[in-house]
Design an enzyme around this catalytic site. Structure first.
Site, PDB file in Angstrom:
ATOM      1  N   PHE A 148       0.863  -1.179   0.000  1.00  7.31           N
ATOM      2  CA  PHE A 148       0.000   0.000   0.000  1.00  7.31           C
ATOM      3  C   PHE A 148       0.898   1.227   0.000  1.00  7.31           C
ATOM      4  O   PHE A 148       1.549   1.541   0.999  1.00  7.31           O
ATOM      5  CB  PHE A 148      -0.945   0.047   1.203  1.00  7.31           C
ATOM      6  CG  PHE A 148      -1.848   1.251   1.137  1.00  7.31           C
ATOM      7  CD1 PHE A 148      -2.981   1.235   0.337  1.00  7.31           C
ATOM      8  CD2 PHE A 148      -1.541   2.414   1.820  1.00  7.31           C
ATOM      9  CE1 PHE A 148      -3.796   2.362   0.230  1.00  7.31           C
ATOM     10  CE2 PHE A 148      -2.349   3.534   1.720  1.00  7.31           C
ATOM     11  CZ  PHE A 148      -3.474   3.510   0.930  1.00  7.31           C
ATOM     12  N   ASP A 233       9.557   2.934   1.627  1.00 10.30           N
ATOM     13  CA  ASP A 233       8.368   3.725   1.949  1.00 10.30           C
ATOM     14  C   ASP A 233       8.144   3.640   3.455  1.00 10.30           C
ATOM     15  O   ASP A 233       7.598   2.665   3.962  1.00 10.30           O
ATOM     16  CB  ASP A 233       7.166   3.183   1.184  1.00 10.30           C
ATOM     17  CG  ASP A 233       5.887   3.974   1.455  1.00 10.30           C
ATOM     18  OD1 ASP A 233       5.856   4.758   2.432  1.00 10.30           O
ATOM     19  OD2 ASP A 233       4.914   3.807   0.704  1.00 10.30           O
ATOM     20  N   LYS A 262       2.796  11.509   6.655  1.00  9.03           N
ATOM     21  CA  LYS A 262       1.930  11.334   7.823  1.00  9.03           C
ATOM     22  C   LYS A 262       2.433  12.069   9.058  1.00  9.03           C
ATOM     23  O   LYS A 262       2.159  13.242   9.234  1.00  9.03           O
ATOM     24  CB  LYS A 262       1.693   9.853   8.082  1.00  9.03           C
ATOM     25  CG  LYS A 262       0.860   9.190   6.982  1.00  9.03           C
ATOM     26  CD  LYS A 262       0.307   7.859   7.384  1.00  9.03           C
ATOM     27  CE  LYS A 262      -0.450   7.183   6.251  1.00  9.03           C
ATOM     28  NZ  LYS A 262      -1.665   7.893   5.832  1.00  9.03           N
TER      29      LYS A 262
END
Length: 407
Positions: A148, A233, A262
Site C-alpha cells: 500500500f 516507503d 503522515k
C-alpha cells in the site's frame, strides 16, 4: 480536555447529512469527533474514546501536541505560503534538520504521502536514465505484492488490492510485482532495466506484515549488487512508530531513498518528503518536478517542530517500552479470541477469530466500549496508538479488547 461546546446536531444527524454530499470513498465508523487532546477524542455528544489508530500514524505525537500547536500558531502569525517561486525563511532549516535526523544528503519537500511516492518513482526513473544508462522509457521498478503506497492512478497500477485497483485502468506500465519477504523472487525480477526496488519495511495496510530478519538487509545487498536503488516507503512505519526513527534501522539498513509523510505534519498540516543521497536526488533540475504547497513555511515550521521532538529520542524509547506492553497483552489473548498478531513498537496487526466477527464488526464493538481502531482485510484490526499513550491507557485498551472478544 475541557468541557466541549455542544453542537446543535448529534452524531446520527451529522452522519446522515454527509450522505448526499460526500463521495463515498471511505466507510468510517459511526462516530463524529468534535474535539481531541493527547490520545483521546470526544464526539459531538461528549463521549470520550481512546484513539488507538492515530490517523494511520499521522498522529504519532497525539492530538494537538503543545509544541506542534505552538509552532503552527507562531507561523500563522507570520507567513503561510509563498509557493516555491520564492525562498522562505523556514524551508532551509527544516531540510537541514530532517536530513540530519535521517542521515541523508538532500530533501525534496512535498505534501501527501502519495505525492512522496509519486515523486520517488519519478526520481528513480530519472536516475536510471541519467546515471545508470537505462534506455529511454524502459526503466522498471520492482514492488511487493500486498503493498500500500497510496491511491493515485500510477500507484494503484502496481497494487494487488482489487478494491483499490478495479475500474481505474488503463494502468501505468513499468512495474514488476513479486511476493513480499521473498528475496529469491526479488532477485529473479531485477535486471538491467531495474531503476529501483520500492518496498515498505513493514506493510501496514496488509495487516502490519513484518518481514523475516535479514530481509531488509538482503534487499539492500541485492540492490547494491544489481546497481539499482533501494527506495523504502516509511510513510506509516517511520518517525518513531516502531521504536527507531526509521523502521529500516532495525536491520541497520541505509536505503538510497526514503519516503516520509503522515507524522511529519504532526496531525496539523499535510507534510511529506523524499530524502536520500545527493547522487540520486541531485538528478532533478528546475522545472522537472514541483509543488505549489510543497515546502511551504507553515509546513516547514510544523515539520521542524516534529523533527525536534524526534531528536530527543523520547518517542522512539516510548514506542520500544510500550511496545513490549502491547506485545505482552496481545500474547495473553492468543487462544482467547485472537488467533495471531504481528507487532513492532507501538504498531500491531491483530487477527481475530473469524467466528467472532469481521474486523469491521470488532472495530464497531470496540467503539461502543470507548476504543477506536480500524479494520483492514478480513478479521484483522490494526492498533497504532499515539506514541504519547500511557501504559495505563494501553492496558485499558487491551482490557477492552479482551472484553469484546470474550464476552
Amino acid at each position: 480536555m475541557t468541557a466541549p461546546a455542544r453542537t446543535a446536531r448529534g452524531s446520527e444527524e451529522l452522519i446522515r447529512a454527509e450522505e448526499p454530499v460526500l463521495a463515498h470513498n471511505y466507510h468510517p465508523l459511526p462516530v463524529v469527533v468534535a474535539r481531541a487532546e493527547g490520545a483521546w477524542v470526544e464526539d459531538v455528544e461528549g463521549r470520550r474514546y481512546l484513539d488507538m489508530l492515530a490517523g494511520y500514524s499521522a498522529l504519532n505525537f497525539g492530538h494537538r501536541h503543545p509544541a506542534l500547536i505552538d509552532a503552527a500558531h507562531r507561523q500563522l502569525d507570520r507567513l503561510t505560503l509563498t509557493s516555491r517561486a520564492f525562498h522562505n525563511d523556514r524551508l532551509a532549516g527544516f531540510a537541514e534538520r530532517l536530513s540530519a535526523l535521517t542521515g541523508t544528503d538532500m530533501v525534496l519537500p512535498m505534501n501527501t504521502g502519495a505525492e512522496a511516492v509519486e515523486s520517488g518513482i519519478k526520481v528513480a526513473r530519472k536516475w536510471a536514465y541519467d546515471v545508470k544508462g537505462v534506455p529511454a522509457d524502459r526503466a522498471t521498478i520492482v514492488v511487493a505484492a500486498d503493498n500500500f503506497h497510496g491511491r493515485t492512478t500510477t500507484i494503484v497500477s502496481f497494487s494487488t488490492d482489487e478494491t483499490a485497483r478495479a475500474g481505474f485502468g488503463p494502468f501505468t506500465p513499468g512495474f514488476k510485482v513479486v511476493p513480499y519477504n521473498d528475496l529469491a523472487a526479488l532477485e529473479a525480477a531485477v535486471d538491467e532495466t531495474t531503476a529501483a526496488v520500492l518496498i515498505e519495511p513493514i506493510q501496514g495496510e496488509a495487516g502490519v506484515n513484518i518481514p523475516d530478519d535479514g530481509y531488509l538487509a538482503g534487499v539492500r545487498e541485492l540492490t547494491r549488487r544489481a546497481g539499482c536503488l533501494f527506495v523504502a516507503d516509511e510513510i506509516q512505519s517511520g518517525l518513531g512508530r516502531t521504536g527507531h526513527t526509521l523502521a529500516v534501522e532495525h536491520e541497520s539498513v541505509v536505503p538510497d531513498v526514503v519516503l516520509l509523510g503522515k507524522a511529519l505534519g504532526g496531525g496539523i498540516v499535510p507534510v511529506s518528503a523524499v530524502v536520500g543521497s545527493r547522487e540520486v536526488l541531485g538528478v532533478l533540475r528546475p522545472g522537472e518536478h514541483g509543488s505549489t504547497f510543497g515546502g511551504n513555511p507553515l509546513a516547514a515550521a510544523v515539520g521542524t517542530a516534529v523533527v525536534e521532538l524526534l531528536e530527543t529520542g523520547e518517542f522512539q524509547r516510548r514506542a520500544t517500552e510500550l511496545g513490549a506492553v502491547l506485545r505482552e497483552g496481545l500474547a495473553a489473548l492468543v487462544g482467547r479470541g485472537v488467533v495471531g498478531f504481528r507487532a513492532r513498537g507501538l504498531w500491531a496487526g491483530v487477527d481475530v477469530d473469524p467466528a467472532l466477527g469481521t474486523g469491521r464488526e470488532v472495530s464497531e464493538r470496540l467503539m461502543r466500549e470507548g476504543v477506536l481502531v480500524k479494520d483492514t482485510h478480513g478479521s484483522t484490526i490494526r492498533l497504532a496508538p499515539p506514541l504519547t499513550v500511557t501504559g495505563a491507557e494501553l492496558e485499558g485498551a487491551l482490557g477492552t479488547l479482551e472484553k469484546v472478544l470474550t464476552s
